[in-house]
Motif scaffolding. Structure first.
Motif, PDB file in Angstrom:
ATOM      1  N   GLN A 132       0.832  -1.202   0.000  1.00 15.14           N
ATOM      2  CA  GLN A 132       0.000   0.000   0.000  1.00 15.14           C
ATOM      3  C   GLN A 132       0.867   1.252   0.000  1.00 15.14           C
ATOM      4  O   GLN A 132       1.894   1.314   0.682  1.00 15.14           O
ATOM      5  CB  GLN A 132      -0.911   0.024   1.234  1.00 15.14           C
ATOM      6  N   LYS A 134       0.942   5.238   0.924  1.00 16.09           N
ATOM      7  CA  LYS A 134       0.253   6.128   1.848  1.00 16.09           C
ATOM      8  C   LYS A 134       0.896   7.511   1.822  1.00 16.09           C
ATOM      9  O   LYS A 134       2.090   7.651   1.530  1.00 16.09           O
ATOM     10  CB  LYS A 134       0.299   5.571   3.278  1.00 16.09           C
ATOM     11  N   ILE A 149      -3.700  10.955   7.435  1.00 18.26           N
ATOM     12  CA  ILE A 149      -3.123   9.988   6.509  1.00 18.26           C
ATOM     13  C   ILE A 149      -4.182   9.525   5.527  1.00 18.26           C
ATOM     14  O   ILE A 149      -5.379   9.511   5.838  1.00 18.26           O
ATOM     15  CB  ILE A 149      -2.537   8.779   7.285  1.00 18.26           C
ATOM     16  N   VAL A 151      -4.677   6.461   2.265  1.00 14.17           N
ATOM     17  CA  VAL A 151      -4.149   5.292   1.571  1.00 14.17           C
ATOM     18  C   VAL A 151      -4.595   5.345   0.116  1.00 14.17           C
ATOM     19  O   VAL A 151      -5.788   5.539  -0.165  1.00 14.17           O
ATOM     20  CB  VAL A 151      -4.646   3.988   2.224  1.00 14.17           C
ATOM     21  N   GLU A 156     -10.062   6.389  -0.350  1.00  7.70           N
ATOM     22  CA  GLU A 156      -9.140   7.521  -0.326  1.00  7.70           C
ATOM     23  C   GLU A 156      -9.718   8.704   0.435  1.00  7.70           C
ATOM     24  O   GLU A 156      -9.898   9.791  -0.109  1.00  7.70           O
ATOM     25  CB  GLU A 156      -8.733   7.922  -1.749  1.00  7.70           C
ATOM     26  N   GLU A 206       1.662   2.497  10.967  1.00 10.51           N
ATOM     27  CA  GLU A 206       1.267   3.889  11.180  1.00 10.51           C
ATOM     28  C   GLU A 206       1.587   4.332  12.603  1.00 10.51           C
ATOM     29  O   GLU A 206       0.775   4.955  13.293  1.00 10.51           O
ATOM     30  CB  GLU A 206      -0.215   4.090  10.852  1.00 10.51           C
TER      31      GLU A 206
END
Length: 356
Positions: A132, A134, A149, A151, A156, A206
């Protein structure tokens, strides 16, 4: 024949094939260089891909990859053949220079104040386990300390990514290395108004981790070590960027008249740092340089703020204490010189087949 063509098309478009192609490209000992000429007030972002001059001393050709039509023209950071570009306030997107595609991310708003508009710093990263991409957005106002944040792919939508244990303010652009992004920041403490830190953000989980910067790196007379955006120091030295030094974090101070220092985190968690002093050759003393990055050859790449035609990259060899320049002919330097708010970024570039 049509069935065979469809089969090949599906193979080439597959995620597995794209990742395999990128892995082969990124294993090359001589990746290309990507030079972006950032014009904050312009309409296009000139991005040029050139052969990496680790061996070649000069060349006269370059490949004009794109004039990216995205408002703002700031390059925040690069990784896996992609670059994160934006406008400084919104209109952030991911660009694949190889395919000339730009994927615009949804706009969002930080909490507004009546005093100062938000000035987010965007940092792009990749999670190799979850496959992924980010983008982390960091507000640089100490009374808001917002982190968001998004992705790539799916819905989205921006969501909160708080750093509750160690609230901090971002000060530098981000650096992506092996599933992790790094950036310089400062945090407040009861015993000290500001503490200079380097933040490590794990793209997969994260999570934020903090590395305290040794006090010997902080210039005397300053509360923290990072150079403020849009401000140039005069008699004292500040640090303005992080670089990848052979897979380790490097911190480069703003070049002075005759040289500058490079600090390398041999073991950042234990706060073990080594330092190298780069003394400029006599012929380059007084040239106003900016540090771009370090390359596998052990050289530090610099760009002079006083551009000449042809445009030149300068390479400082840490081992030999020597310097060489590489001319890149064919760039419209005369047009670039007319732009008042223009800056340059140089980074490694690997061809990516990722469709945005």
């Amino acid at each position: 024949m049509q069935i065979q063509n469809q089969l090949w098309s599906s193979v080439i478009a597959s995620q597995e094939f794209r990742n395999h192609h990128l892995n082969i490209a990124s294993s090359s000992p001589t990746p290309r260089l990507l030079i972006a000429f950032e014009d904050f007030y312009g309409a296009k972002l000139p991005v040029v891909s050139i052969p990496n001059p680790n061996v070649v001393l000069s060349f006269s050709s370059y490949k004009d990859l794109s004039m990216v039509n995205i408002k703002g023209k700031i390059v925040y950071n690069a990784g896996r053949g992609l670059i994160c570009v934006g406008a400084g306030f919104e209109n952030v997107g991911i660009c694949n220079p190889s395919t000339r595609q730009v994927h615009n991310l949804p706009d969002f708003k930080f909490k507004q104040t009546q005093i100062v508009c938000p000035r987010p710093m965007y940092i792009f990263g990749y999670d190799p386990v979850g496959d992924q991409y980010k983008v982390l957005a960091l507000d640089d106002l100490p009374w808001r300390l917002e982190h968001k944040i998004v992705v790539l792919g799916g819905e989205e939508t921006w969501r909160e990514s708080p750093c509750v244990a160690c609230p901090h303010v971002v000060c530098t652009k981000g650096l992506y290395m092996n599933g992790t992004v790094y950036y310089g920041a400062f945090m407040k403490d009861i015993d000290s108004p500001y503490i200079s830190i380097i933040v490590r953000f794990d793209v997969r989980f994260e999570t934020f981790n903090i590395f305290k910067v040794p006090s010997k790196l902080v210039p005397v007379g300053y509360e923290f070590m990072w150079k403020e955006r849009g401000w140039s120091p005069t008699d004292k030295t500040l640090f303005e960027s992080l670089i990848n030094y052979g897979g380790k974090i490097g911190v480069v101070e703003s070049p002075r008249v005759c040289g500058f220092r490079l600090w390398v985190g041999e073991d950042a968690e234990k706060e073990e740092w080594s330092m190298s002093t780069l003394h400029l050759p006599e012929s380059y003393v007084g040239v106003d340089f900016e540090i771009m990055d370090t390359f596998s050859s052990g050289e530090v790449c610099l760009v002079s703020k006083e551009w000449s035609d042809p445009f030149r990259l300068f390479y400082y060899n840490l081992e030999k204490k020597s310097m060489r320049s590489v001319a890149i002919e064919g760039l419209p330097i005369s047009d670039f010189k007319k732009i008042q708010a223009l800056s340059v970024t140089v980074s490694f570039h690997y061809e990516s087949l990722l469709s945005l």
